[in-house]
Design an enzyme around this catalytic site. Structure first.
Site, short mmCIF file in Angstrom:
data_model
loop_
_atom_site.label_atom_id
_atom_site.label_comp_id
_atom_site.label_asym_id
_atom_site.label_seq_id
_atom_site.Cartn_x
_atom_site.Cartn_y
_atom_site.Cartn_z
N HIS A 150 206.11 90.00 39.66
CA HIS A 150 206.81 91.33 39.17
C HIS A 150 207.45 90.85 37.77
CE1 HIS A 150 206.51 93.73 42.54
NE2 HIS A 150 206.64 92.76 43.39
N LEU A 151 206.61 91.40 36.46
CA LEU A 151 207.29 90.99 35.42
C LEU A 151 208.27 92.01 34.65
CD1 LEU A 151 203.96 89.62 33.70
CD2 LEU A 151 205.94 88.30 34.49
N ARG A 152 208.49 93.26 35.35
CA ARG A 152 209.51 94.06 35.13
C ARG A 152 209.27 94.97 33.92
NH1 ARG A 152 210.48 94.61 40.21
NH2 ARG A 152 212.01 93.16 41.16
N ASN B 289 204.56 98.21 39.84
CA ASN B 289 205.71 99.09 40.13
C ASN B 289 206.92 98.90 38.92
OD1 ASN B 289 206.39 96.53 40.98
ND2 ASN B 289 207.55 97.34 42.63
N ASP C 197 202.43 98.27 45.65
CA ASP C 197 203.44 97.37 46.09
C ASP C 197 204.81 97.89 45.85
OD1 ASP C 197 204.22 94.86 47.32
OD2 ASP C 197 204.75 94.28 45.17
N HIS D 95 201.02 96.72 50.63
CA HIS D 95 202.23 96.24 50.81
C HIS D 95 202.55 96.97 52.33
CE1 HIS D 95 206.69 96.19 49.92
NE2 HIS D 95 206.80 97.13 51.00
N ASN E 37 212.34 92.15 50.68
CA ASN E 37 211.48 92.98 51.45
C ASN E 37 209.89 92.38 51.34
OD1 ASN E 37 210.56 95.05 52.85
ND2 ASN E 37 210.58 96.45 51.26
N ASP F 85 205.77 86.35 44.91
CA ASP F 85 206.50 87.78 44.92
C ASP F 85 207.82 87.66 44.30
OD1 ASP F 85 207.01 90.25 45.27
OD2 ASP F 85 207.48 90.26 47.68
N HIS G 207 216.02 90.36 39.63
CA HIS G 207 217.14 91.41 39.46
C HIS G 207 218.31 90.81 39.06
CE1 HIS G 207 214.93 94.37 41.86
NE2 HIS G 207 214.61 93.41 42.94
ZN ZN Z 1 205.60 94.24 48.56
ZN ZN Z 2 205.91 92.51 45.65
#
Ligand code: ZN
Ligand code: ZN
Length: 423
Positions: free
Chosen positions: A63-65, A95, A153, A180, A279, A306, A310
């Site tokens: 996740h590179l945001r 996401n 995801d 996911h 998660n 993953d 945050h």
């Molecule tokens: Zn996931």
């Molecule tokens: Zn993920």
């Protein structure tokens, strides 16, 4: 520029290569591997004695945001952390804000990556528009724009008939789907693994069935559609027998896990430690052992981080309000190498799980040491200890339960094209 990496243990799972010797790189291109290479001119020599010399790792769950949550991470900082972890290619999950559900967002990510990324970035787009689980995205246009896979995801595609349609369309467009696996009515508002600890802490649990029911439904749809599916971040022992069944049925699937599911247990969240809230949640020692055995058996054959950054804004709050996720790019290789130390995987097998298998999922040629290939080389010292401090984390976010702990195994240098990074 000529670089000679001397006296390393050179491994390449795509070539079945395993020898102690030298690797020659000329102008950013692999020019040879041999027990001893002498070069007539002046060269930049890099000693790899006691180290493994391996192709770059391919992490297909990151996740590179960016766009939208750049205070947590962006393409520049995330790929810098990747480089320092020996991860030379990343596939980034969609996401973001907005989610990558259109060719416009895909193009934005690719443009940013061209300008600022330290390693190769492959965008993943969503399966459904806005990850709403209601309407499929335009698979064909997304593929043309450059996505390598599709995933909602963070969410499971709950509507079975829509997922079945997605599997059929994905097959037509030759795009892998990544699931996911989380049945949301079962995990609903859950915080940590369901069990004695969740009862003791008074936190709502996430039962194993939330994952396993999702895995089983997806595998049944896969059987019916004869398509391909990648199962992300498996965490519970109950999911494993169904992977074995799917192998016996000859279904076309791959399963993934992450280092935290085979190195950490739910005890990390005791004392309401939000940093270990993730998660799927960290599970029990029995689950950790089952995941390791599934890796050994080849039922799970992809390891990904993953990486989920945050900031304190999302983590230094009440447990129920804290976001799920932990960073992982710089720990992926050292923690995974424990599987070799503990005898679960050979070195070559581990590298398949970290390099060739994930590359196969997203249908790209893996980094390799064939003559003429671009240099994507990692020098890894499996015996070197280092202490995880905020300073050595290159990610913008520092959310990892490993802070302050000593880790065995360190990336010493990376050679990427013409560049060399001594870390
Ligand atoms: Zn996931
Ligand atoms: Zn993920």
């Amino acid at each position: 520029m000529v670089r000679l990496i001397k006296e390393g243990r050179i491994l390449d799972p795509s070539l079945g290569l395993d020898l102690v010797g030298d690797l020659l790189i000329v102008d950013g291109t692999i020019r040879g591997v041999a027990p001893s290479i002498e070069y007539p001119e002046k060269v930049d020599t890099i000693s790899a004695r006691g180290c493994l010399v391996i192709p770059g790792i391919v992490d297909i769950h990151v996740h590179l945001r960016e766009p939208g949550e750049e205070w947590k991470e962006d393409i520049e900082s995330g790929t810098r952390a990747a480089l320092h972890g020996g991860v030379l290619r990343v596939a980034c999950m969609p996401n973001t804000k907005p989610p990558n559900d259109s060719p416009e967002v895909t193009s934005y990510i690719l443009e940013k990556a061209r300008e600022r990324a330290h390693v190769k970035v492959y965008p993943i787009a969503t399966i459904t528009k806005g990850q709403s689980g209601k309407e499929l995205t335009e698979f064909g246009r997304l593929k043309e724009a450059g996505v390598v896979a599709l995933s909602d995801d963070g969410k499971w595609v709950s509507d079975a008939s829509l997922m079945k349609k997605a599997l059929l369309y994905a097959k037509n467009f030759d795009l892998p789907l990544i699931s996911h696996c989380e049945e949301p009515n079962l995990s609903n508002r859950g915080q940590i693994n369901e069990g004695i600890l969740s009862a003791k802490l008074g936190l709502k649990g996430i039962p194993f069935s939330a994952e396993t029911i999702a895995v089983v439904r997806d595998l049944l749809l896969l059987k019916e559609t004869n398509s391909y599916l990648h199962l992300a971040h498996l965490s519970v022992k109950e999911s494993i027998p169904f992977l074995r069944w799917a192998k016996e049925e000859g279904l076309s699937f791959t399963a993934e896990t992450c280092p935290h599911y085979f190195t950490l247990t739910e005890t990390e969240v005791d004392g309401y430690n939000t940093i270990a809230k993730v998660n799927p949640p960290l599970r029990t020692e029995e689950d950790v052992q089952a995941i390791k055995h599934a890796l050994k058996e080849g039922l799970i054959e992809v390891i990904a981080s993953d990486h989920a950054p945050h900031s304190p804004l999302e983590k230094e709050v009440e447990f129920e309000l804290a976001s799920f996720g932990m960073i992982g790019l710089q720990f992926l290789l050292p923690l995974s190498y424990d599987l070799v130390r503990q005898g679960f995987l050979s070195q070559q097998k581990l590298l398949e799980y970290l390099i060739t298998n994930p590359a196969r999922v997203i249908k790209v040629d893996p980094p390799n040491f064939r003559e003429g290939s671009p240099a994507e080389v990692v020098i890894f010292n499996p015996e070197k200890d280092w202490v995880v401090t905020e300073e050595c984390i290159l990610s913008k976010s520092k959310n990892t339960p490993l802070l302050g702990r000593t880790i065995k195994g360190k990336v010493e240098a990376v050679i990427l094209g013409e560049g060399v990074f001594r870390l």
